[in-house]
Design an enzyme around this catalytic site. Structure first.
Site, PDB file in Angstrom:
ATOM      1  N   HIS A  50       0.812  -1.224   0.000  1.00 53.76           N
ATOM      2  CA  HIS A  50       0.000   0.000   0.000  1.00 53.76           C
ATOM      3  C   HIS A  50       0.847   1.277   0.000  1.00 53.76           C
ATOM      4  O   HIS A  50       0.311   2.369  -0.186  1.00 53.76           O
ATOM      5  CB  HIS A  50      -0.944   0.032   1.210  1.00 53.76           C
ATOM      6  CG  HIS A  50      -1.987  -1.042   1.198  1.00 53.76           C
ATOM      7  ND1 HIS A  50      -2.866  -1.194   0.145  1.00 53.76           N
ATOM      8  CD2 HIS A  50      -2.293  -2.016   2.082  1.00 53.76           C
ATOM      9  CE1 HIS A  50      -3.666  -2.230   0.395  1.00 53.76           C
ATOM     10  NE2 HIS A  50      -3.344  -2.754   1.557  1.00 53.76           N
ATOM     11  N   ASP A  88      -2.425 -10.529  -2.674  1.00 53.40           N
ATOM     12  CA  ASP A  88      -3.029 -10.090  -1.413  1.00 53.40           C
ATOM     13  C   ASP A  88      -4.512  -9.770  -1.660  1.00 53.40           C
ATOM     14  O   ASP A  88      -4.890  -9.382  -2.777  1.00 53.40           O
ATOM     15  CB  ASP A  88      -2.297  -8.842  -0.898  1.00 53.40           C
ATOM     16  CG  ASP A  88      -2.744  -8.396   0.482  1.00 53.40           C
ATOM     17  OD1 ASP A  88      -2.046  -8.726   1.458  1.00 53.40           O
ATOM     18  OD2 ASP A  88      -3.779  -7.707   0.583  1.00 53.40           O
ATOM     19  N   HIS A 103      -6.150  -7.282  -0.726  1.00 57.75           N
ATOM     20  CA  HIS A 103      -6.343  -5.858  -1.019  1.00 57.75           C
ATOM     21  C   HIS A 103      -5.573  -5.437  -2.264  1.00 57.75           C
ATOM     22  O   HIS A 103      -4.492  -5.973  -2.545  1.00 57.75           O
ATOM     23  CB  HIS A 103      -5.857  -5.005   0.159  1.00 57.75           C
ATOM     24  CG  HIS A 103      -6.515  -5.326   1.462  1.00 57.75           C
ATOM     25  ND1 HIS A 103      -5.953  -6.199   2.379  1.00 57.75           N
ATOM     26  CD2 HIS A 103      -7.686  -4.922   1.995  1.00 57.75           C
ATOM     27  CE1 HIS A 103      -6.748  -6.305   3.431  1.00 57.75           C
ATOM     28  NE2 HIS A 103      -7.816  -5.546   3.226  1.00 57.75           N
ATOM     29  N   ASP A 114      -4.554 -12.976   3.134  1.00 52.22           N
ATOM     30  CA  ASP A 114      -5.783 -12.456   3.755  1.00 52.22           C
ATOM     31  C   ASP A 114      -7.001 -12.706   2.859  1.00 52.22           C
ATOM     32  O   ASP A 114      -8.099 -12.220   3.125  1.00 52.22           O
ATOM     33  CB  ASP A 114      -5.654 -10.967   4.129  1.00 52.22           C
ATOM     34  CG  ASP A 114      -4.921 -10.125   3.115  1.00 52.22           C
ATOM     35  OD1 ASP A 114      -4.608 -10.630   2.013  1.00 52.22           O
ATOM     36  OD2 ASP A 114      -4.659  -8.944   3.419  1.00 52.22           O
TER      37      ASP A 114
HETATM   38  C1  SP5 Z   1      -1.093  -5.258   3.794  1.00 53.18           C
HETATM   39  C2  SP5 Z   1      -2.564  -5.292   4.093  1.00 53.18           C
HETATM   40  O1  SP5 Z   1      -3.176  -6.351   4.005  1.00 53.18           O
HETATM   41  N1  SP5 Z   1      -3.119  -4.151   4.532  1.00 53.18           N
HETATM   42  C3  SP5 Z   1      -4.509  -4.108   4.807  1.00 53.18           C
HETATM   43  C4  SP5 Z   1      -4.962  -2.821   5.434  1.00 53.18           C
HETATM   44  C5  SP5 Z   1      -6.441  -2.863   5.606  1.00 53.18           C
HETATM   45  N2  SP5 Z   1      -6.904  -1.834   6.478  1.00 53.18           N
HETATM   46  C6  SP5 Z   1      -8.292  -1.517   6.362  1.00 53.18           C
HETATM   47  C7  SP5 Z   1      -9.190  -2.651   6.734  1.00 53.18           C
HETATM   48  C8  SP5 Z   1     -10.613  -2.416   6.269  1.00 53.18           C
HETATM   49  C9  SP5 Z   1     -11.515  -3.265   7.081  1.00 53.18           C
HETATM   50  N3  SP5 Z   1     -12.204  -4.297   6.347  1.00 53.18           N
HETATM   51  C10 SP5 Z   1     -12.971  -5.083   7.313  1.00 53.18           C
HETATM   52  C11 SP5 Z   1     -13.580  -6.305   6.733  1.00 53.18           C
HETATM   53  C12 SP5 Z   1     -14.136  -7.165   7.824  1.00 53.18           C
HETATM   54  N4  SP5 Z   1     -14.390  -8.500   7.350  1.00 53.18           N
HETATM   55 ZN    ZN Z   2      -4.167  -7.213   2.465  1.00 48.90          ZN
END
Ligand code: SP5
Ligand code: ZN
Length: 343
Positions: A160, A196, A198, A285
């Site tokens: 990110h 990943d 995300h 994840d």
């Molecule tokens: C490297 C990496 O995986 N960073 C991820 C950062 C995510 N931060 C925001 C999380 C948003 C929350 N989503 C909640 C989903 C619940 N199932």
């Molecule tokens: Zn991630």
């Protein structure tokens, strides 16, 4: 496959993160490394070595000097204002289109150099950031030396982080620093495959106008998931980089049957790029019970993914990104390695 790690990540711990309207303990924690180490050993991967140390120069090939200086000085400046304990985080973010530059206040720096509230700084953060780069560059050197593969078991993650913004648990973009290092060492084409959960908005932004580094990502759709503003399929690169950014956003709840065709398409695009080295931004994840993710991959699926990546038959550098289901994080990660190795 040789696995590189370092213990210097441990001091990056103890902060909290915002989960919508709640403040919770950071999901990105030191025990992630311990569970992965235990699982890779359990699956018979015993070639585990301590990282070498690298100078700061390779980081500065990707990130701006002001940003790197901020990463080093953020905690000391915060501590001078608030004392020990706690953690540094941004209080406000900038206004698009206006000229805004950091001043001597750490708050202005946090506002200019972070894009969310998921990159806390504590006393051990800078040391951990350096260790993650050391681990990644050590693994990259191993691949550059002619070995078929290496695994950089590092934290904090990196995908990110852009040239001058930290966010989403990421400070320095380890995979991007490795890609640039390999290019500087004589490679002419690198591919980054980001699996990943995300979208790697930082990696995309760093290479968006370049054709030497292909970025191919499979991730949850930005219409439903972080980072919300990037990761659409229509983001294909700009200028010289047009056609060298390949996003495949998938719906929440995606299982292996929905994931596999996307992976096949990403692998095909990587093959067409004919890179000297493949870098895998490896996040697990995507696991069904991950507390941060929302896909539905299961533990055996990670062997399938590892085996699929191996069919490219390219020198491959795995760089650890996300994965937060502590109980299964180890075996899921080790399964990718084992599947890649033909097990
Ligand atoms: C490297 C990496 O995986 N960073 C991820 C950062 C995510 N931060 C925001 C999380 C948003 C929350 N989503 C909640 C989903 C619940 N199932
Ligand atoms: Zn991630």
């Amino acid at each position: 496959m040789r696995i590189f790690h370092s213990n210097d990540h441990r001091g990056h711990a103890g902060a909290k993160e915002m989960r919508y309207d709640q403040l919770i303990p950071m999901c990105e924690s030191p025990d992630r490394m311990d569970t992965i180490l235990a699982a890779v050993k359990d699956q018979g991967h015993r070639d585990i070595v301590e990282a070498e140390r690298f100078e700061i120069a390779p980081i500065l090939r990707v990130h701006t000097p002001g940003f790197v200086d901020f990463l080093e000085r953020c905690w000391p400046l915060w501590e001078a204002e608030f004392g020990p304990g706690g953690f540094a985080t941004a209080y406000m973010f900038g206004m698009r289109g206006m000229d805004q530059v950091p001043n001597a206040s750490v708050h202005s720096m946090l506002s200019c150099y972070t894009f969310d509230v998921c990159v806390p700084f504590v006393a051990g953060t800078w040391t951990a950031i350096r260790s993650a780069v050391d681990v990644t560059l050590s693994a990259a050197a191993h691949v550059a030396a002619g070995n078929a593969a290496a695994f950089a078991l590092c934290r904090p993650p990196g995908h990110h982080a852009s040239a001058d913004l930290a966010g989403g648990y990421c400070y320095v973009n380890n995979a991007a620093v490795a890609a640039q290092r390999l290019l500087d060492g004589g490679a002419s084409r690198i591919a980054i495959l980001d699996v990943d959960y995300h979208h790697g908005n930082g990696t995309q932004s760093i290479f968006y106008e370049r054709s030497d580094v292909l970025y191919a990502s499979i991730h949850a759709t930005p219409e439903r998931e972080y980072p919300f503003l990037m990761g659409y399929a229509h983001e294909t690169g700009r200028g010289e980089g047009e056609g060298f950014n390949f996003n495949q956003p998938l719906p929440l709840g995606t299982r292996l049957d929905g994931y596999r065709p996307a992976l096949a398409a990403a692998l095909q695009r990587v093959r067409a790029h004919a890179p000297e080295v493949l870098i895998v931004s490896l996040g697990v994840d995507t696991f069904a019970r991950d507390p941060v993710g929302g896909f539905a991959l299961e533990t055996p699926d990670y062997r399938t993914i590892g085996a699929a990546i191996a069919t490219l038959n390219l020198p491959t550098l795995f760089v650890m990104e996300g994965g937060y289901a502590i109980a299964e994080l180890g075996v899921n990660t080790a399964n990718v390695i084992t599947g890649f190795a033909g097990g």
